[in-house]
Every structure is written in structure tokens, then in C-alpha cells.
Design a protein around this motif. Structure first.
Motif, PDB file in Angstrom:
ATOM      1  N   ASN A  30      83.093 -50.901 -34.559  1.00 51.84           N
ATOM      2  CA  ASN A  30      84.062 -49.828 -34.816  1.00 51.84           C
ATOM      3  C   ASN A  30      84.694 -49.951 -36.188  1.00 51.84           C
ATOM      4  O   ASN A  30      84.962 -48.947 -36.849  1.00 51.84           O
ATOM      5  CB  ASN A  30      85.141 -49.804 -33.734  1.00 51.84           C
ATOM      6  N   ILE A  31      84.942 -51.176 -36.625  1.00 53.76           N
ATOM      7  CA  ILE A  31      85.510 -51.367 -37.967  1.00 53.76           C
ATOM      8  C   ILE A  31      84.538 -50.869 -39.032  1.00 53.76           C
ATOM      9  O   ILE A  31      84.924 -50.141 -39.949  1.00 53.76           O
ATOM     10  CB  ILE A  31      85.877 -52.844 -38.195  1.00 53.76           C
ATOM     11  N   TYR A  32      83.266 -51.239 -38.906  1.00 52.84           N
ATOM     12  CA  TYR A  32      82.275 -50.790 -39.891  1.00 52.84           C
ATOM     13  C   TYR A  32      82.080 -49.280 -39.837  1.00 52.84           C
ATOM     14  O   TYR A  32      81.925 -48.628 -40.864  1.00 52.84           O
ATOM     15  CB  TYR A  32      80.947 -51.515 -39.702  1.00 52.84           C
ATOM     16  N   GLY A  33      82.076 -48.698 -38.648  1.00 50.75           N
ATOM     17  CA  GLY A  33      81.956 -47.247 -38.522  1.00 50.75           C
ATOM     18  C   GLY A  33      83.141 -46.529 -39.138  1.00 50.75           C
ATOM     19  O   GLY A  33      82.992 -45.509 -39.804  1.00 50.75           O
ATOM     20  N   GLY A  34      84.331 -47.062 -38.928  1.00 51.21           N
ATOM     21  CA  GLY A  34      85.529 -46.469 -39.529  1.00 51.21           C
ATOM     22  C   GLY A  34      85.504 -46.566 -41.040  1.00 51.21           C
ATOM     23  O   GLY A  34      85.923 -45.653 -41.743  1.00 51.21           O
ATOM     24  N   LYS A  35      84.991 -47.670 -41.542  1.00 50.87           N
ATOM     25  CA  LYS A  35      84.881 -47.838 -42.994  1.00 50.87           C
ATOM     26  C   LYS A  35      83.920 -46.804 -43.576  1.00 50.87           C
ATOM     27  O   LYS A  35      84.194 -46.198 -44.609  1.00 50.87           O
ATOM     28  CB  LYS A  35      84.398 -49.244 -43.328  1.00 50.87           C
ATOM     29  N   ALA A  36      82.798 -46.582 -42.905  1.00 50.94           N
ATOM     30  CA  ALA A  36      81.820 -45.603 -43.379  1.00 50.94           C
ATOM     31  C   ALA A  36      82.421 -44.199 -43.391  1.00 50.94           C
ATOM     32  O   ALA A  36      82.283 -43.455 -44.367  1.00 50.94           O
ATOM     33  CB  ALA A  36      80.577 -45.634 -42.493  1.00 50.94           C
ATOM     34  N   LYS A  37      83.096 -43.830 -42.322  1.00 52.30           N
ATOM     35  CA  LYS A  37      83.700 -42.489 -42.248  1.00 52.30           C
ATOM     36  C   LYS A  37      84.775 -42.321 -43.314  1.00 52.30           C
ATOM     37  O   LYS A  37      84.829 -41.300 -44.000  1.00 52.30           O
ATOM     38  CB  LYS A  37      84.280 -42.240 -40.860  1.00 52.30           C
ATOM     39  N   PRO A 151      71.340 -38.674 -45.847  1.00 51.71           N
ATOM     40  CA  PRO A 151      69.920 -38.457 -45.542  1.00 51.71           C
ATOM     41  C   PRO A 151      69.499 -38.960 -44.167  1.00 51.71           C
ATOM     42  O   PRO A 151      68.577 -38.421 -43.568  1.00 51.71           O
ATOM     43  CB  PRO A 151      69.188 -39.211 -46.652  1.00 51.71           C
ATOM     44  N   SER A 152      70.158 -39.980 -43.641  1.00 53.83           N
ATOM     45  CA  SER A 152      69.806 -40.507 -42.317  1.00 53.83           C
ATOM     46  C   SER A 152      70.490 -39.732 -41.205  1.00 53.83           C
ATOM     47  O   SER A 152      70.241 -39.993 -40.025  1.00 53.83           O
ATOM     48  CB  SER A 152      70.203 -41.981 -42.215  1.00 53.83           C
ATOM     49  N   ASN A 153      71.377 -38.819 -41.563  1.00 56.03           N
ATOM     50  CA  ASN A 153      72.118 -37.985 -40.610  1.00 56.03           C
ATOM     51  C   ASN A 153      72.893 -38.831 -39.586  1.00 56.03           C
ATOM     52  O   ASN A 153      72.946 -38.506 -38.405  1.00 56.03           O
ATOM     53  CB  ASN A 153      71.186 -37.000 -39.910  1.00 56.03           C
ATOM     54  N   LEU A 154      73.484 -39.915 -40.071  1.00 57.62           N
ATOM     55  CA  LEU A 154      74.295 -40.774 -39.211  1.00 57.62           C
ATOM     56  C   LEU A 154      75.669 -40.146 -39.006  1.00 57.62           C
ATOM     57  O   LEU A 154      76.294 -39.694 -39.968  1.00 57.62           O
ATOM     58  CB  LEU A 154      74.434 -42.162 -39.839  1.00 57.62           C
ATOM     59  N   PRO A 155      76.167 -40.111 -37.769  1.00 56.80           N
ATOM     60  CA  PRO A 155      77.449 -39.454 -37.498  1.00 56.80           C
ATOM     61  C   PRO A 155      78.624 -40.056 -38.274  1.00 56.80           C
ATOM     62  O   PRO A 155      79.532 -39.337 -38.660  1.00 56.80           O
ATOM     63  CB  PRO A 155      77.653 -39.638 -35.995  1.00 56.80           C
TER      64      PRO A 155
END
Length: 172
Positions: A30-37, A151-155
């Protein structure tokens, strides 16, 4: 009396370690996902803010409109542009266009210069003529939509912003 663990104690301790491990891994994901967003939204917002500031600044300082493809999405129409006239001949014409999903400006013989970077794409840039019929005021509406290149269409990396503004030509 023998020292050691019973089977039940071993199973309880193992279950506790597994639960703590799963919670820890999920927390890190979740931390990495939040960083990406956050990173993708920041990139989109910063590009949109800088692009809109430059567009409104140039329109505001313009003397007149040379040509424009009003009501046309410049991001979808090759060769479409907004062309402005200034008192300073070195700035003439000042033109905005979108090529390869990149917003560009050209001022006189200089340029074109890119106003957005390769991490985002301009999906809509539309100018509208809000000028009064008698010509007493010259106003241009601006609609700008920028999306993060994913390009990877990651959410977690999906981000976009749409801005609208209206600007009056002051140097007339």
C-alpha cells in the motif's frame, strides 16, 4: 517436567507470525502504491498548472488573435493552432499547438518549445471565442486536459486533470 512447546503452542505462534507477516507485506504494498499514485498526480498537476499559466499569460498580453481553430481539439487535429499577435514584432506570431500529445509554443522565429514533458500527454486543448460581437472585448476560453503516460495501464499510475479558464486580451 519437560521443557518445550506443545503442538498447540507451536500452531498459535506460527499463526501469529503469519498474520503479522501478511499485514506487514500488505502495508508495504500500500505504501508503494500510494507513492506511485502521488507521483503520477503530482506530475500531471505540475504540467497542467505550468502549461495553463503560460497559455493565459500569453493570451492576456496579446494585442489580437491572428488565427485560431476555435472549438477544435488541437490534440486530435494535426496543424490546428492558436496564433496571437503582439506589439513586439519579435514575438509574432506566437502560436500554440499540440504535436505528439506534447503542448508547444512558438514565438516568432524562436521555437517551438515544449510546455509539457514526456511523462504526460495532452489529450485535449480547445480554445473558444468568447469575444463580444461588437469587438469591444476579446476573450478566449481555454480547456486543457492532461493525463499521465501509463503504458502498462496500472491503476496506481492512472492520473489526469482537466482545467478551464477564460482570458481577456488586455494589450489592445
Amino acid at each position: 517436567m519437560q521443557k518445550g512447546f506443545t503442538l498447540i503452542e507451536f500452531l498459535v505462534y506460527t499463526a501469529i507470525v503469519v498474520v503479522v507477516g501478511v499485514i506487514s507485506v500488505e502495508f508495504i504494498i500500500n505504501i508503494y502504491g500510494g507513492k506511485a499514485k502521488t507521483q503520477s498526480y503530482f506530475e500531471v498537476q505540475e504540467n497542467a498548472r505550468l502549461a495553463m499559466e503560460r497559455i493565459t499569460q500569453e493570451i492576456h498580453g496579446a494585442q489580437s488573435i491572428n488565427t485560431s481553430d476555435f472549438g477544435v481539439n488541437l490534440a486530435n487535429t494535426l496543424g490546428a493552432k492558436l496564433s496571437l499577435q503582439f506589439r513586439d514584432a519579435a514575438l509574432n506570431p506566437t502560436e500554440f499547438d499540440v504535436v505528439g500529445n506534447v503542448l508547444r509554443i512558438r514565438q516568432g522565429a524562436a521555437g517551438p518549445y515544449e510546455l509539457t514533458n514526456n511523462q504526460v500527454r495532452v489529450t485535449n486543448l480547445t480554445f473558444r471565442n468568447f469575444s463580444s460581437p461588437g469587438g469591444k472585448s476579446k476573450n478566449i476560453g481555454v480547456e486543457l486536459t492532461i493525463e499521465y503516460v501509463n503504458p502498462s495501464n496500472l491503476p496506481d499510475w492512472q492520473a489526469g486533470i482537466s482545467l478551464r479558464s477564460a482570458v481577456e486580451l488586455k494589450d489592445r
